[in-house]
Design a protein around this motif. Structure first.
Motif, PDB file in Angstrom:
ATOM      1  N   GLY A 404      33.998 -42.812 -20.470  1.00 63.03           N
ATOM      2  CA  GLY A 404      33.249 -41.927 -19.731  1.00 63.03           C
ATOM      3  C   GLY A 404      31.967 -41.167 -20.378  1.00 63.03           C
ATOM      4  N   LEU A 405      32.219 -40.977 -21.707  1.00 59.40           N
ATOM      5  CA  LEU A 405      31.386 -40.427 -22.440  1.00 59.40           C
ATOM      6  C   LEU A 405      29.902 -41.563 -22.782  1.00 59.40           C
ATOM      7  CD1 LEU A 405      33.120 -38.210 -25.017  1.00 59.40           C
ATOM      8  CD2 LEU A 405      31.764 -37.501 -23.188  1.00 59.40           C
ATOM      9  N   ALA A 406      30.640 -42.815 -22.822  1.00 59.97           N
ATOM     10  CA  ALA A 406      29.632 -43.735 -23.129  1.00 59.97           C
ATOM     11  C   ALA A 406      28.493 -43.942 -21.968  1.00 59.97           C
ATOM     12  CB  ALA A 406      30.147 -45.105 -23.386  1.00 59.97           C
ATOM     13  N   THR A 407      29.120 -43.724 -20.632  1.00 57.83           N
ATOM     14  CA  THR A 407      28.136 -43.783 -19.678  1.00 57.83           C
ATOM     15  C   THR A 407      26.739 -42.748 -19.607  1.00 57.83           C
ATOM     16  OG1 THR A 407      29.270 -42.174 -18.362  1.00 57.83           O
ATOM     17  CG2 THR A 407      29.862 -44.625 -18.047  1.00 57.83           C
ATOM     18  N   LEU A 408      27.041 -41.574 -20.438  1.00 61.53           N
ATOM     19  CA  LEU A 408      25.705 -40.902 -20.822  1.00 61.53           C
ATOM     20  C   LEU A 408      24.874 -41.473 -21.494  1.00 61.53           C
ATOM     21  CD1 LEU A 408      27.626 -37.592 -20.968  1.00 61.53           C
ATOM     22  CD2 LEU A 408      26.838 -38.254 -19.098  1.00 61.53           C
ATOM     23  N   GLU A 409      25.030 -42.328 -22.341  1.00 61.90           N
ATOM     24  CA  GLU A 409      24.196 -42.978 -23.285  1.00 61.90           C
ATOM     25  C   GLU A 409      23.225 -43.907 -22.714  1.00 61.90           C
ATOM     26  OE1 GLU A 409      27.228 -42.643 -27.209  1.00 61.90           O
ATOM     27  OE2 GLU A 409      27.073 -44.421 -26.093  1.00 61.90           O
ATOM     28  N   ARG A 410      23.918 -44.599 -21.864  1.00 59.02           N
ATOM     29  CA  ARG A 410      23.062 -45.681 -21.416  1.00 59.02           C
ATOM     30  C   ARG A 410      22.303 -46.692 -22.459  1.00 59.02           C
ATOM     31  NH1 ARG A 410      20.175 -42.258 -16.328  1.00 59.02           N
ATOM     32  NH2 ARG A 410      22.259 -41.733 -15.357  1.00 59.02           N
ATOM     33  N   HIS A 411      22.920 -47.304 -22.978  1.00 59.00           N
ATOM     34  CA  HIS A 411      22.421 -48.242 -24.051  1.00 59.00           C
ATOM     35  C   HIS A 411      21.718 -49.213 -23.340  1.00 59.00           C
ATOM     36  CE1 HIS A 411      24.277 -46.094 -27.548  1.00 59.00           C
ATOM     37  NE2 HIS A 411      25.216 -46.284 -26.870  1.00 59.00           N
ATOM     38  N   ASP A 412      20.439 -49.976 -23.985  1.00 57.79           N
ATOM     39  CA  ASP A 412      19.916 -51.114 -23.489  1.00 57.79           C
ATOM     40  C   ASP A 412      20.385 -52.147 -23.793  1.00 57.79           C
ATOM     41  OD1 ASP A 412      17.916 -49.504 -22.078  1.00 57.79           O
ATOM     42  OD2 ASP A 412      16.476 -49.516 -24.030  1.00 57.79           O
ATOM     43  N   SER A 413      21.164 -52.227 -25.289  1.00 55.96           N
ATOM     44  CA  SER A 413      21.760 -53.406 -25.758  1.00 55.96           C
ATOM     45  C   SER A 413      23.224 -53.454 -25.401  1.00 55.96           C
ATOM     46  CB  SER A 413      21.490 -53.601 -27.221  1.00 55.96           C
ATOM     47  OG  SER A 413      22.119 -54.488 -27.649  1.00 55.96           O
TER      48      SER A 413
END
Length: 745
Positions: A404-413
């Motif tokens: 859930g926290l990773a959805t805030l980062e929005r990595h391109d890769s």
């Protein structure tokens, strides 16, 4: 192949294979066959007419006849093998095969005159039958493997990223089999053959499959069952001292050295696998120029079945998607403000993740202290499952929080997204295992004085493995199903396979196995069974509840990353834990092969003293133990050599990568040289065309130049300028060559 016949005449080839067949015949029959009538019969009938023929042709025909005669004397299998290896055309091989076939009448006559041919035929028939039987057995073993068809199907539908998880599971299965073999051969089987004094076995209630206690306690499953003497005659617990017995097989020494040797073999295999994977992924993992290879060279033309062709088509399509996605990602760029904003979001998410990890570690430490203060009654073994249950809940819930926290980062890769998730889950697992190791060796050893604390630690690790396996099954069968239903209603699609969480669960289970080998020698067998079931369950859940990654990415280095995490945090931590238990912690006085000793390591010292008292024959063993085992210099030397080998391997791989880059640069320079030469040819043709036009203008008047359709065109010398290629034609041809060279470069 044509390269094998360059510079060699047909007669030389026939002469070579004739000599080879003669040697085979001598080896086969022991004597050279009679070739008297061959010379006469090999003479061509044209000699009857006194015609002059080429001596080379006559010699070649004579060699051909001799070769046919020699081939007739060979067995059928050996004759076919030699014909396949001859560098001749197919038509010539067919002619040789037809002429070298032995008629049935001669074959029967040869069998009647002697038994040599019959015996040789029988021998070759038996060899071929055994070879066919071996191939059938290998095919059956290949079919029994659970990943025979599944890995191709997963790679074709979900790509190399999801496939890397199942390949890593397969690697762990091989490591556990390698670890289990010496433990079963030198510990479990030997102790099962020499059964110690029987203990009153409690009745089995079925709860032992979860707790590992009960009727499993006094078995070869755990440390306390193994005796502390040489295995000759049974003796009571008060009569067995560390120097008792006369046989050379000492169980304390065998227990210590077998576990150490198993760990050493695992370490060598793991380091070799990691270095090999590093070399393969970083040396051959470059995707430059691989698009054309994938398009034109990936199809296997031996595939004939429809399902196999569909599977191969899906696999090639997935590879192309991954390659194009990686190429598109390399072309992207981001502004400075965007990078600063992303760095701030990453820092915030990492702070929240580390706070969650710290909270989980504190919760595990607090709950373990509560379990020490309120011990479980012997009749209530179900209470032993509370601590593993709490830790499995934390291991299950924290990765969903990280997702859930990773959805805030929005990595391109997507590769970076997976690596970040692996790092957070790794910190969580390391913190929990560190607290548990302190709980077992720091707190439980002190509170279990007078009891067999080794059996308790072994049972505790067994409970952790079983509960982790149950939660993995529940998460695969129900958790991913519920997540799929929610995703289909909210996001209009199935969820993706969580590679980071599943891989870290495998590493966590393998770390538990390595931690428990000293206290439960059969724990690798439990891990093997767990991995086999988990492979099938994860595969079924993947096919039913997950979809391929929405953003395809090439997992060229994932296997290397997984093996690195398995080696350094996992295996190294387990090795430090076991070394501390062997060198520092006092064993129990009531059970196990090291009872009445101050440390487990002291068993080697006692054995060396016993050898010195027996006689001078074992003095070299005591010298080896004193200078190679007790001396810390050898340990540091071995560690330094291992690190030096790893460093040299890394440097070799770097050197190979540099050489490959230089070779690619050289190929690029060769293409540029060809482009330069073609441009020079363009300029030469242009100058030649201009000179031709000038010569025509000054030499031949425009009115006197006839048409090319005129019959008198051949009488005009200046018409040769018009017969030369025109400038547009030269430019068109040069442009085609230039485009072909650029494509090759």
């Amino acid at each position: 192949m044509p390269s094998r016949t360059i510079g060699r005449s047909r007669g030389a080839i026939i002469s070579k294979y004739y000599n080879h067949t003669v040697r085979l015949r001598r080896r086969h029959s022991g004597s050279r066959p009679i070739l008297g009538p061959v010379v006469c019969s090999a003479r061509p009938s044209l000699r009857l007419y006194d015609l002059e023929l080429d001596p080379a042709d006559l010699e070649e025909e004579e060699k051909w006849s001799l070769l046919v005669k020699e081939l007739q004397g060979l067995p059928v299998a050996q004759r076919d093998h030699m014909l396949r290896g001859m560098p001749l055309s197919l038509q010539e091989k067919r002619v040789l095969r037809e002429k070298s076939r032995t008629p049935r009448g001669k074959q029967r006559g040869r069998q009647g005159h002697g038994g040599v041919f019959c015996c040789s035929q029988l021998r070759y028939t038996c060899v071929l039958a055994l070879h066919s039987l071996g191939l059938v057995l290998l095919t059956c073993l290949h079919a029994l493997r659970p990943w025979r068809y599944a890995l191709k199907q997963i790679g074709g539908q979900f790509g190399s990223s999801v496939l890397s998880y199942f390949l890593f599971l397969k690697t762990l299965l091989a490591f556990n089999m390698l670890l289990l073999l010496p433990l079963v051969a030198f510990l479990v089987a030997v102790q099962a053959a020499f059964t110690p004094e029987a203990h009153p076995a409690p009745t089995c209630t079925g709860l032992e499959l979860l707790t590992g206690g009960g009727c499993f306690t006094h078995t070869v499953m755990y440390y306390g069952y193994y005796s502390n003497t040489t295995l000759n005659t049974p003796c009571g617990p008060l009569q067995c001292g560390p120097r008792a017995g006369s046989l050379p097989y000492s169980m304390p020494l065998a227990y210590l050295f077998t576990v150490g040797a198993a760990f050493f073999i695992t370490c060598i295999t793991l380091v070799y696998s990691m270095s090999h994977s590093f070399g393969e992924s970083y040396r051959v993992g470059s995707t430059k120029g691989i698009h054309a290879i994938t398009v034109f060279c990936s199809w296997d033309y031996k595939v004939t079945q429809n399902w196999a062709s569909r599977l191969q088509r899906d696999n090639i399509c997935t590879q192309l998607k991954e390659l194009l996605a990686e190429w598109r990602l390399c072309k992207g760029s981001q502004s400075t403000c965007g990078r600063l904003r992303r760095a701030a979001v990453l820092a915030l998410v990492w702070l929240l993740s580390l706070a969650a990890v710290l909270g989980c570690a504190v919760a595990v430490l607090t709950f373990s202290e509560l379990r020490i203060q309120s011990p479980v009654v012997a009749d209530q073994e179900a209470g032993l499952l509370v601590l593993p249950l709490v830790i499995c809940l934390l291991n299950l819930g924290a990765p969903y929080l990280f997702r859930g926290l990773a959805t805030l980062e929005r990595h391109d890769s997507p590769v970076l997204e997976v690596y970040v998730a692996i790092g957070r889950n790794l910190v969580l697992k390391t913190a929990i295992l560190g607290v548990l190791c302190y709980h077992w060796l720091g707190r439980r050893v002190a509170t279990l004085q007078g009891r067999c604390w080794e059996d308790f630690v072994g049972q505790e690790l067994y409970r952790f493995m079983v509960m982790d396996f149950i939660f993995a099954l529940l998460d695969s069968l129900f958790g991913e199903l519920v997540w799929r239903l929610i995703s289909e209603r909210r996001l209009r699609g199935k969820p993706e396979f969580d590679i980071a969480r599943n891989v870290l669960d495998l590493i966590y289970g393998q770390t538990l196995t390595w931690l428990g080998v000293l206290f439960s020698p059969l724990l690798p067998a439990v891990q093997i069974l767990r991995l086999l079931i988990l492979f099938q369950v994860k595969k079924a859940s993947l096919m039913a509840n997950c979809q391929a990654p929405r953003r395809p990415w090439l997992a060229s280095h994932m296997s290397t990353v997984f093996l690195t995490l398995l080696c350094f945090p996992s295996f190294l931590g387990a090795a430090v834990f076991l070394c501390y238990a062997v060198w520092q912690v006092k064993p129990s006085d009531t059970c196990g092969p090291f009872r009445s000793l101050d440390t487990m390591y002291e068993a080697g010292t006692v054995w060396v003293r016993h050898l010195e008292q027996v006689g001078p024959g074992g003095s070299w063993l005591s010298w080896l133990h004193r200078y190679l085992v007790e001396n810390t210099f050898f340990l540091f030397l071995a560690s330094a050599l291992l690190l030096a080998v790893i460093y040299l391997n890394i440097q070799v791989v770097k050197g190979q990568r540099k050489v490959i880059c230089l070779l690619k640069e050289q190929i690029r320079n060769e293409g540029e040289d060809k482009i330069f030469l073609i441009n020079r040819l363009h300029s030469v043709y242009e100058r030649k065309e201009r000179r031709s036009l000038q010569w025509v203008r000054y030499s031949c008047p425009a009115a006197s130049v006839p048409s090319q359709q005129s019959p008198a065109a051949s009488s005009w010398p200046c018409l040769s300028a018009f017969m030369a290629p025109s400038l547009p034609e030269v430019k068109a041809g040069g442009r085609r060559q230039l485009n072909s060279v650029r494509g090759l470069a």
